[in-house]
Scaffold this motif. Structure first.
Motif, short mmCIF file in Angstrom:
data_model
loop_
_atom_site.label_atom_id
_atom_site.label_comp_id
_atom_site.label_asym_id
_atom_site.label_seq_id
_atom_site.Cartn_x
_atom_site.Cartn_y
_atom_site.Cartn_z
N ILE A 73 0.90 -1.47 0.08
CA ILE A 73 0.23 -0.49 0.11
C ILE A 73 1.00 1.31 0.08
CG2 ILE A 73 -1.19 1.30 1.46
CD1 ILE A 73 -2.80 -1.35 2.68
N LEU A 74 1.65 1.60 0.93
CA LEU A 74 2.99 2.50 0.94
C LEU A 74 3.39 2.47 -0.41
CD1 LEU A 74 4.58 2.34 3.94
CD2 LEU A 74 2.75 3.91 3.81
N TYR A 75 3.91 1.55 -0.90
CA TYR A 75 4.18 1.83 -2.44
C TYR A 75 3.26 2.12 -3.61
CZ TYR A 75 7.31 -0.21 -6.59
OH TYR A 75 7.88 0.65 -7.54
N ALA A 76 2.47 1.77 -3.63
CA ALA A 76 1.39 2.77 -4.29
C ALA A 76 1.39 4.24 -3.77
CB ALA A 76 0.29 1.37 -4.32
N ASP A 77 1.22 4.05 -2.54
CA ASP A 77 0.70 5.89 -2.50
C ASP A 77 1.89 6.32 -2.47
OD1 ASP A 77 -1.13 5.10 -0.84
OD2 ASP A 77 -0.22 5.24 1.18
N CYS A 78 3.67 5.37 -3.01
CA CYS A 78 4.60 6.86 -3.10
C CYS A 78 4.97 7.40 -4.76
CB CYS A 78 5.54 5.75 -3.57
SG CYS A 78 6.29 6.07 -1.69
N GLU A 79 3.57 6.49 -5.86
CA GLU A 79 3.40 6.03 -6.60
C GLU A 79 2.53 7.05 -7.15
OE1 GLU A 79 5.17 4.10 -10.01
OE2 GLU A 79 6.26 3.03 -8.73
N LEU A 80 1.54 7.08 -6.52
CA LEU A 80 0.45 8.17 -6.67
C LEU A 80 1.32 9.92 -6.09
CD1 LEU A 80 -2.42 8.88 -7.02
CD2 LEU A 80 -2.58 8.44 -4.91
N TYR A 81 1.57 10.08 -5.56
CA TYR A 81 2.78 10.76 -5.20
C TYR A 81 3.80 11.57 -6.24
CZ TYR A 81 -0.15 11.50 -0.60
OH TYR A 81 -0.96 11.73 0.07
N MET A 82 4.32 10.49 -5.99
CA MET A 82 4.84 11.10 -7.29
C MET A 82 4.75 11.20 -9.47
SD MET A 82 7.39 7.48 -6.61
CE MET A 82 9.20 7.72 -7.85
N ALA A 83 3.85 10.28 -8.90
CA ALA A 83 3.01 10.91 -10.59
C ALA A 83 2.81 13.00 -9.60
CB ALA A 83 1.66 10.08 -11.29
N LEU A 84 1.92 13.08 -9.43
CA LEU A 84 1.63 13.86 -8.98
C LEU A 84 2.53 15.33 -8.84
CD1 LEU A 84 -0.70 15.89 -8.07
CD2 LEU A 84 0.01 15.46 -5.79
N LEU A 85 3.97 14.64 -8.59
CA LEU A 85 4.95 15.46 -7.81
C LEU A 85 5.40 15.38 -9.36
CD1 LEU A 85 7.17 14.05 -4.67
CD2 LEU A 85 5.04 16.98 -5.41
N THR A 86 5.56 14.75 -10.49
CA THR A 86 6.08 14.97 -12.01
C THR A 86 5.21 15.76 -12.54
OG1 THR A 86 7.06 12.77 -11.80
CG2 THR A 86 6.28 13.27 -13.71
#
Length: 75
Positions: free
Chosen positions: A49-62
């Motif tokens: 779940i934390l890994y997926a959250d990181c993916e989501l935040y990385m997409a937003l920041l990108t």
């Protein structure tokens, strides 16, 4: 904390630091199916779940970073 500050300021250096922080968190949370760790199911699910959250935040920041670049190039 880097994530919130980067989103609020839109500064490239803040965005870069937040992205690096998220990449580090992903490395910690990664669960290699080929070399399973001695962790219970709850821990494994939390890491996923934390890994997926990181993916989501990385997409937003990108997305924000690319938006900044488009604004700077347009002016």
């Amino acid at each position: 904390m880097f994530n919130q500050q980067a989103i609020l300021t839109f500064e490239d250096d803040q965005l870069d630091r937040a992205l690096e922080s998220l990449k580090t968190a992903q490395r910690i949370c990664f669960v290699d199916k080929k070399r399973p760790l001695d962790i219970n199911l709850d821990e494994k699910l939390m890491r996923q779940i934390l890994y997926a959250d990181c993916e989501l935040y990385m997409a937003l920041l990108t997305f924000l970073k690319q938006g900044n670049e488009l604004v700077l190039n347009a002016s």
